[in-house]
Write a protein that holds these residues in place. Structure first.
Motif, short mmCIF file in Angstrom:
data_model
loop_
_atom_site.label_atom_id
_atom_site.label_comp_id
_atom_site.label_asym_id
_atom_site.label_seq_id
_atom_site.Cartn_x
_atom_site.Cartn_y
_atom_site.Cartn_z
N ARG A 118 4.52 12.10 -14.05
CA ARG A 118 5.30 12.01 -15.29
C ARG A 118 4.94 10.81 -16.15
NH1 ARG A 118 10.90 11.36 -14.69
NH2 ARG A 118 10.91 11.11 -12.43
N TYR A 119 4.61 9.68 -15.52
CA TYR A 119 4.50 8.45 -16.30
C TYR A 119 3.09 7.88 -16.42
CZ TYR A 119 9.57 8.53 -16.07
OH TYR A 119 10.89 8.90 -16.19
N VAL A 120 2.16 8.28 -15.53
CA VAL A 120 0.79 7.77 -15.67
C VAL A 120 -0.25 8.90 -15.60
CG1 VAL A 120 1.28 5.42 -14.88
CG2 VAL A 120 0.69 7.19 -13.20
N SER A 121 0.21 10.14 -15.87
CA SER A 121 -0.68 11.31 -15.97
C SER A 121 -1.60 11.43 -14.75
CB SER A 121 -1.52 11.22 -17.25
OG SER A 121 -0.70 11.11 -18.39
N ALA A 122 -1.05 11.26 -13.57
CA ALA A 122 -1.85 11.26 -12.34
C ALA A 122 -2.54 12.60 -12.10
CB ALA A 122 -0.99 10.90 -11.14
N GLU A 123 -3.80 12.53 -11.73
CA GLU A 123 -4.60 13.69 -11.37
C GLU A 123 -5.40 13.39 -10.12
OE1 GLU A 123 -7.00 14.49 -14.79
OE2 GLU A 123 -5.41 15.57 -15.85
N THR A 124 -6.04 14.40 -9.55
CA THR A 124 -6.87 14.26 -8.35
C THR A 124 -6.12 13.47 -7.28
OG1 THR A 124 -8.70 14.04 -9.94
CG2 THR A 124 -9.26 13.87 -7.62
N ILE A 125 -4.91 13.93 -6.98
CA ILE A 125 -4.04 13.23 -6.04
C ILE A 125 -4.37 13.64 -4.60
CG2 ILE A 125 -1.65 12.84 -5.33
CD1 ILE A 125 -0.85 13.55 -8.25
N GLU A 126 -4.58 12.65 -3.75
CA GLU A 126 -4.80 12.88 -2.33
C GLU A 126 -3.74 12.13 -1.54
OE1 GLU A 126 -8.92 12.79 -0.70
OE2 GLU A 126 -9.41 11.94 -2.66
N CYS A 127 -3.27 12.74 -0.45
CA CYS A 127 -2.26 12.11 0.39
C CYS A 127 -2.68 12.20 1.86
CB CYS A 127 -0.91 12.79 0.22
SG CYS A 127 -0.25 12.74 -1.44
N LYS A 128 -2.58 11.10 2.57
CA LYS A 128 -2.89 11.05 3.99
C LYS A 128 -1.74 10.40 4.75
CE LYS A 128 -7.23 12.55 3.58
NZ LYS A 128 -7.69 13.83 4.17
N LEU A 129 -1.59 10.79 6.01
CA LEU A 129 -0.61 10.18 6.90
C LEU A 129 -1.34 9.59 8.09
CD1 LEU A 129 2.40 9.74 7.72
CD2 LEU A 129 2.21 11.88 9.02
N ILE A 130 -1.04 8.34 8.41
CA ILE A 130 -1.63 7.69 9.58
C ILE A 130 -0.54 7.50 10.62
CG2 ILE A 130 -2.94 5.70 10.41
CD1 ILE A 130 -3.70 5.24 7.44
N LYS A 131 -0.75 8.13 11.77
CA LYS A 131 0.24 8.14 12.85
C LYS A 131 -0.46 7.84 14.16
CE LYS A 131 3.50 11.29 15.12
NZ LYS A 131 4.05 12.67 15.11
N LYS A 132 0.02 6.80 14.85
CA LYS A 132 -0.56 6.38 16.14
C LYS A 132 -2.08 6.20 16.02
CE LYS A 132 3.07 8.54 18.89
NZ LYS A 132 3.78 7.27 19.10
N GLY A 133 -2.49 5.67 14.88
CA GLY A 133 -3.90 5.35 14.68
C GLY A 133 -4.76 6.50 14.23
N GLU A 134 -4.20 7.70 14.12
CA GLU A 134 -4.96 8.86 13.68
C GLU A 134 -4.54 9.26 12.26
OE1 GLU A 134 -5.40 12.11 16.40
OE2 GLU A 134 -4.87 10.86 18.11
N THR A 135 -5.49 9.83 11.52
CA THR A 135 -5.24 10.18 10.12
C THR A 135 -5.17 11.69 9.96
OG1 THR A 135 -6.41 8.18 9.38
CG2 THR A 135 -6.09 9.93 7.75
#
Length: 232
Positions: free
Chosen positions: A207-224
């Motif tokens: 909404r506020y910085v026109s974000a594109e090409t968004i990637e999301c990762k979760l790191i749990k117990k050292g693994e991604t």
């Protein structure tokens, strides 16, 4: 997106830690009126709903403080940034106005209780590893000068430390010309609330910085893992 890993020392001291990493192409600005209307409304809501003695009872803040103690740092002398923001609001002071990207990250931190690293990804050299600050390690906290990070959790790239839950480093800070954002949400209390914070962050970024090409990762117990936001 930069690879983010966690050292064995952090994993041993902070077994519940889960980290969400967001990368996005953005268009920053000096300020955004609609964002500040949203921030001001939440500041008023926050003041009505919380007392200053309740701040440390929020699970993300409490867990971050416990992580500091486990690593040998006094959280009353070096407060996590989320706690500092909450205390600032309850002292009747407004949030800082920096730029739109930083302002919206502060809103996420205030609402969620997470200490959040916000970096210009183009300024990061190589990948990141979360370790523990060492004695006499040179670190310039944003707006704070030289910061003693011994015993603090610290993200380091190939050059030096760039982020702690107390303050990020000047070298990789977000500025008006930032076009590639790396945002790290530190869940020392585990997964509860972490996905909701990511969803809220992405909504604000779009909404506020026109974000594109968004990637999301979760790191749990050292693994991604890929962070599946619609996954139950």
């Amino acid at each position: 997106m930069k690879t983010v890993s966690i050292s064995n020392k952090i994993l041993a001291a902070c077994p519940d830690l889960q980290v969400a990493v967001i990368s996005a192409c953005v268009i920053n600005s000096e300020s955004n009126l609609q964002l500040w209307e949203e921030i001001s409304a939440y500041e008023a809501e926050f003041r009505n709903n919380f007392k200053i003695e309740e701040i440390n009872k929020q699970a993300p803040i409490r867990a971050t403080r416990l992580a500091y103690k486990a690593l040998g740092k006094d959280p009353n002398r070096y407060r996590p940034s989320s706690e500092a923001l909450c205390r600032r609001i309850l002292r009747g002071l407004p949030l800082y106005k920096i730029n739109t990207l930083v302002d919206l990250i502060n809103l996420v931190s205030l609402r969620s209780g997470y200490s959040i690293g916000g970096f210009d990804e183009d300024k990061i050299q190589g990948n990141l590893i979360l370790g523990v600050g060492e004695a006499n390690e040179l670190y310039h906290g944003i707006g704070r000068g030289i910061l003693n990070i011994e015993g603090l959790p610290v993200y380091r790239d190939e050059i030096s430390g760039i982020g702690t839950p107390t303050s990020d480093e000047e070298r990789t800070k977000i500025e008006l010309d930032t076009v590639h954002l790396l945002m790290i949400i530190n869940g020392y209390s585990g997964i509860d609330g972490l996905k909701e914070a990511v969803i809220f962050s992405i909504d604000l970024l779009k909404r506020y910085v026109s974000a594109e090409t968004i990637e999301c990762k979760l790191i749990k117990k050292g693994e991604t893992f890929d962070l599946l936001l619609n996954d139950d």
